[in-house]
Design a protein around this motif. Sequence first.
Motif, PDB file in Angstrom:
ATOM      1  N   THR A  82       8.930  63.424 -49.849  1.00 49.80           N
ATOM      2  CA  THR A  82       7.795  62.774 -50.515  1.00 49.80           C
ATOM      3  C   THR A  82       7.182  61.698 -49.632  1.00 49.80           C
ATOM      4  O   THR A  82       5.955  61.620 -49.496  1.00 49.80           O
ATOM      5  N   VAL A  83       8.025  60.876 -49.032  1.00 53.00           N
ATOM      6  CA  VAL A  83       7.538  59.805 -48.170  1.00 53.00           C
ATOM      7  C   VAL A  83       6.790  60.374 -46.973  1.00 53.00           C
ATOM      8  O   VAL A  83       5.775  59.821 -46.539  1.00 53.00           O
ATOM      9  N   SER A  84       7.264  61.500 -46.442  1.00 56.69           N
ATOM     10  CA  SER A  84       6.583  62.106 -45.293  1.00 56.69           C
ATOM     11  C   SER A  84       5.159  62.521 -45.642  1.00 56.69           C
ATOM     12  O   SER A  84       4.242  62.367 -44.836  1.00 56.69           O
ATOM     13  N   VAL A  85       4.967  63.021 -46.858  1.00 57.63           N
ATOM     14  CA  VAL A  85       3.621  63.410 -47.300  1.00 57.63           C
ATOM     15  C   VAL A  85       2.739  62.179 -47.458  1.00 57.63           C
ATOM     16  O   VAL A  85       1.578  62.165 -47.026  1.00 57.63           O
ATOM     17  N   ILE A  86       3.293  61.142 -48.082  1.00 57.15           N
ATOM     18  CA  ILE A  86       2.523  59.908 -48.287  1.00 57.15           C
ATOM     19  C   ILE A  86       2.111  59.299 -46.953  1.00 57.15           C
ATOM     20  O   ILE A  86       0.944  58.932 -46.747  1.00 57.15           O
ATOM     21  N   LEU A  87       3.056  59.198 -46.025  1.00 52.46           N
ATOM     22  CA  LEU A  87       2.752  58.617 -44.708  1.00 52.46           C
ATOM     23  C   LEU A  87       1.727  59.453 -43.959  1.00 52.46           C
ATOM     24  O   LEU A  87       0.833  58.911 -43.293  1.00 52.46           O
ATOM     25  N   GLN A  88       1.845  60.763 -44.066  1.00 52.23           N
ATOM     26  CA  GLN A  88       0.905  61.648 -43.370  1.00 52.23           C
ATOM     27  C   GLN A  88      -0.514  61.456 -43.881  1.00 52.23           C
ATOM     28  O   GLN A  88      -1.462  61.337 -43.108  1.00 52.23           O
ATOM     29  N   VAL A  89      -0.652  61.395 -45.192  1.00 57.00           N
ATOM     30  CA  VAL A  89      -1.978  61.236 -45.798  1.00 57.00           C
ATOM     31  C   VAL A  89      -2.566  59.876 -45.466  1.00 57.00           C
ATOM     32  O   VAL A  89      -3.740  59.765 -45.062  1.00 57.00           O
ATOM     33  N   VAL A  90      -1.767  58.818 -45.614  1.00 53.25           N
ATOM     34  CA  VAL A  90      -2.256  57.464 -45.344  1.00 53.25           C
ATOM     35  C   VAL A  90      -2.640  57.308 -43.882  1.00 53.25           C
ATOM     36  O   VAL A  90      -3.707  56.756 -43.551  1.00 53.25           O
ATOM     37  N   SER A  91      -1.796  57.801 -42.985  1.00 49.53           N
ATOM     38  CA  SER A  91      -2.074  57.685 -41.553  1.00 49.53           C
ATOM     39  C   SER A  91      -3.356  58.416 -41.167  1.00 49.53           C
ATOM     40  O   SER A  91      -4.178  57.902 -40.410  1.00 49.53           O
ATOM     41  N   PHE A  92      -3.532  59.605 -41.706  1.00 49.46           N
ATOM     42  CA  PHE A  92      -4.720  60.392 -41.348  1.00 49.46           C
ATOM     43  C   PHE A  92      -5.998  59.755 -41.877  1.00 49.46           C
ATOM     44  O   PHE A  92      -7.030  59.740 -41.198  1.00 49.46           O
ATOM     45  N   LYS A  93      -5.920  59.204 -43.086  1.00 47.97           N
ATOM     46  CA  LYS A  93      -7.110  58.574 -43.660  1.00 47.97           C
ATOM     47  C   LYS A  93      -7.476  57.271 -42.958  1.00 47.97           C
ATOM     48  O   LYS A  93      -8.653  56.939 -42.812  1.00 47.97           O
ATOM     49  N   LEU A  94      -6.450  56.522 -42.511  1.00 46.20           N
ATOM     50  CA  LEU A  94      -6.707  55.226 -41.887  1.00 46.20           C
ATOM     51  C   LEU A  94      -6.994  55.332 -40.393  1.00 46.20           C
ATOM     52  O   LEU A  94      -7.825  54.585 -39.858  1.00 46.20           O
ATOM     53  N   THR A  95      -6.312  56.235 -39.714  1.00 45.18           N
ATOM     54  CA  THR A  95      -6.432  56.296 -38.249  1.00 45.18           C
ATOM     55  C   THR A  95      -6.951  57.628 -37.733  1.00 45.18           C
ATOM     56  O   THR A  95      -7.301  57.741 -36.551  1.00 45.18           O
ATOM     57  N   GLY A  96      -6.990  58.630 -38.597  1.00 40.99           N
ATOM     58  CA  GLY A  96      -7.406  59.953 -38.146  1.00 40.99           C
ATOM     59  C   GLY A  96      -6.306  60.693 -37.400  1.00 40.99           C
ATOM     60  O   GLY A  96      -6.548  61.777 -36.860  1.00 40.99           O
ATOM     61  N   ARG A  97      -5.097  60.131 -37.371  1.00 37.63           N
ATOM     62  CA  ARG A  97      -3.974  60.748 -36.670  1.00 37.63           C
ATOM     63  C   ARG A  97      -2.866  61.094 -37.658  1.00 37.63           C
ATOM     64  O   ARG A  97      -2.708  60.445 -38.683  1.00 37.63           O
ATOM     65  N   ARG A  98      -2.100  62.105 -37.283  1.00 34.95           N
ATOM     66  CA  ARG A  98      -0.973  62.533 -38.109  1.00 34.95           C
ATOM     67  C   ARG A  98       0.333  62.052 -37.497  1.00 34.95           C
ATOM     68  O   ARG A  98       0.524  62.129 -36.286  1.00 34.95           O
ATOM     69  N   ILE A  99       1.224  61.566 -38.328  1.00 34.00           N
ATOM     70  CA  ILE A  99       2.544  61.123 -37.869  1.00 34.00           C
ATOM     71  C   ILE A  99       3.436  62.321 -37.583  1.00 34.00           C
ATOM     72  O   ILE A  99       4.153  62.360 -36.581  1.00 34.00           O
ATOM     73  N   PHE A 100       3.383  63.304 -38.461  1.00 31.85           N
ATOM     74  CA  PHE A 100       4.214  64.501 -38.330  1.00 31.85           C
ATOM     75  C   PHE A 100       3.339  65.690 -37.950  1.00 31.85           C
ATOM     76  O   PHE A 100       2.134  65.699 -38.210  1.00 31.85           O
ATOM     77  N   ARG A 101       3.944  66.678 -37.348  1.00 34.63           N
ATOM     78  CA  ARG A 101       3.189  67.870 -36.989  1.00 34.63           C
ATOM     79  C   ARG A 101       2.643  68.556 -38.232  1.00 34.63           C
ATOM     80  O   ARG A 101       1.572  69.169 -38.201  1.00 34.63           O
ATOM     81  N   MET A 102       3.421  68.451 -39.315  1.00 34.78           N
ATOM     82  CA  MET A 102       2.967  68.975 -40.604  1.00 34.78           C
ATOM     83  C   MET A 102       3.857  68.368 -41.677  1.00 34.78           C
ATOM     84  O   MET A 102       5.043  68.116 -41.447  1.00 34.78           O
ATOM     85  N   ALA A 103       3.297  68.088 -42.812  1.00 33.46           N
ATOM     86  CA  ALA A 103       4.063  67.568 -43.946  1.00 33.46           C
ATOM     87  C   ALA A 103       4.033  68.602 -45.073  1.00 33.46           C
ATOM     88  O   ALA A 103       3.068  69.369 -45.182  1.00 33.46           O
ATOM     89  N   PRO A 104       5.110  68.651 -45.911  1.00 34.74           N
ATOM     90  CA  PRO A 104       6.310  67.828 -45.942  1.00 34.74           C
ATOM     91  C   PRO A 104       7.181  67.972 -44.700  1.00 34.74           C
ATOM     92  O   PRO A 104       6.954  68.826 -43.861  1.00 34.74           O
ATOM     93  N   LEU A 105       8.230  67.154 -44.648  1.00 33.59           N
ATOM     94  CA  LEU A 105       9.025  66.969 -43.453  1.00 33.59           C
ATOM     95  C   LEU A 105       9.655  68.255 -42.930  1.00 33.59           C
ATOM     96  O   LEU A 105       9.801  68.426 -41.713  1.00 33.59           O
ATOM     97  N   HIS A 106      10.038  69.156 -43.824  1.00 33.92           N
ATOM     98  CA  HIS A 106      10.705  70.378 -43.356  1.00 33.92           C
ATOM     99  C   HIS A 106       9.793  71.210 -42.461  1.00 33.92           C
ATOM    100  O   HIS A 106      10.258  71.868 -41.531  1.00 33.92           O
ATOM    101  N   HIS A 107       8.492  71.173 -42.712  1.00 36.13           N
ATOM    102  CA  HIS A 107       7.556  71.909 -41.853  1.00 36.13           C
ATOM    103  C   HIS A 107       7.458  71.269 -40.467  1.00 36.13           C
ATOM    104  O   HIS A 107       7.232  71.958 -39.477  1.00 36.13           O
TER     105      HIS A 107
END
Length: 360
Positions: free
Chosen positions: A301-326
């Motif tokens: 869940t946290v991986s999805v939240i961080l991915q969405v927030v990061s992309f909206k604020l910086t245009g970059r993704r923290i993970f290659r794909m969220a959720p974390l297992h992907h």
Amino acid sequence: MLLYLAEYLARFHTGFNVIQYLTLRTIFGVLTALVISFVVGPLMIRRLTFHQIGQTVRNDGPQSHLSKAGTPTMGGALLLVAVTVSSLLWADLGNRYVWVVIVVTLMFGVIGFVDDYRKLVLHDPKGLASRYKYLWQSAAGACAAIFLYMTAGSVTETQLIIPFVKTAVIDMGPWFMLLAYFVIVGSSNAVNLTDGLDGLAIMPTVLVAGALAIFAYASGHAQIANYLLIPQIKGVGELAVFCGALAGAGLGFLWFNAYPAQVFMGDVGALALGAALGVVAVMVRQELVLLIMGGVFVMETVSVILQVVSFKLTGRRIFRMAPLHHHFELKGWPEPRVIVRFWIVTVILVLIGLASLKIR
């Protein structure tokens, strides 16, 4: 149901008194749910295949998932049938906790069913709109939270227990309803996000349900609760039967859901299972322990939240794909490796959670 029958038959033969034992009924709950899963599972898979109710796969995901397209989905209905029937057979139906957990599980299952039905049968790619899905989840979670608060027989039933700290409790008062709401709805969505690989969500669910059964039994037993310095809540021990049924149904479903999966649970199963774990944790007053034992669900869940927030604020993704297992799949981990390692992490976290019973 069978408890009442055993009480009646005990008038004629004392041997039926053995059914009174909660531990035995919990074991029977596990076995009954397991047998139902084994019997109904193949029939359900054939029906889902006949009606072409199969999985759709995203093109932007791991390429290994493309072969999963068409795999029968909505198999979570099997879990609901097995858990409900087993619980009704072996649990004390005069216990309010049993009815709360069954009703909440089925309510969230219905929400998931509507979402799956719209996606897979009506071929609406959006399914049940997110705002409506969350609205109905909120309504179900809030109703459960309010009911538990209004029917609480003691202050203990609304206190927040801090694990690993002796006698550390926080009197929540009316704030209990808000806490319970977030735990139930949050747990439901967390399990749903984790359900992305074959068997990934169901085995952690089985492990956590088994651990919650131990917490329920201990909390409902006055002497054990007093010895372990955990809250003693009258009647909550019956939830051990439900948790046993949930574990048994989960193991039965894993028989068909293990890699490579013959069936997926869909939202009808994932939303219901998560809500079930959440509401049981609330009733046994172990919300924070659930946070520990369900660490895999939390990470996803946290991986999805961080991915969405990061992309909206910086245009970059923290993970290659969220959720974390992907993310790990896209790093090159084979799917079975991701699954088994997440299972191992869950085993460790569940043991840490169980340790809180004694380390206080």
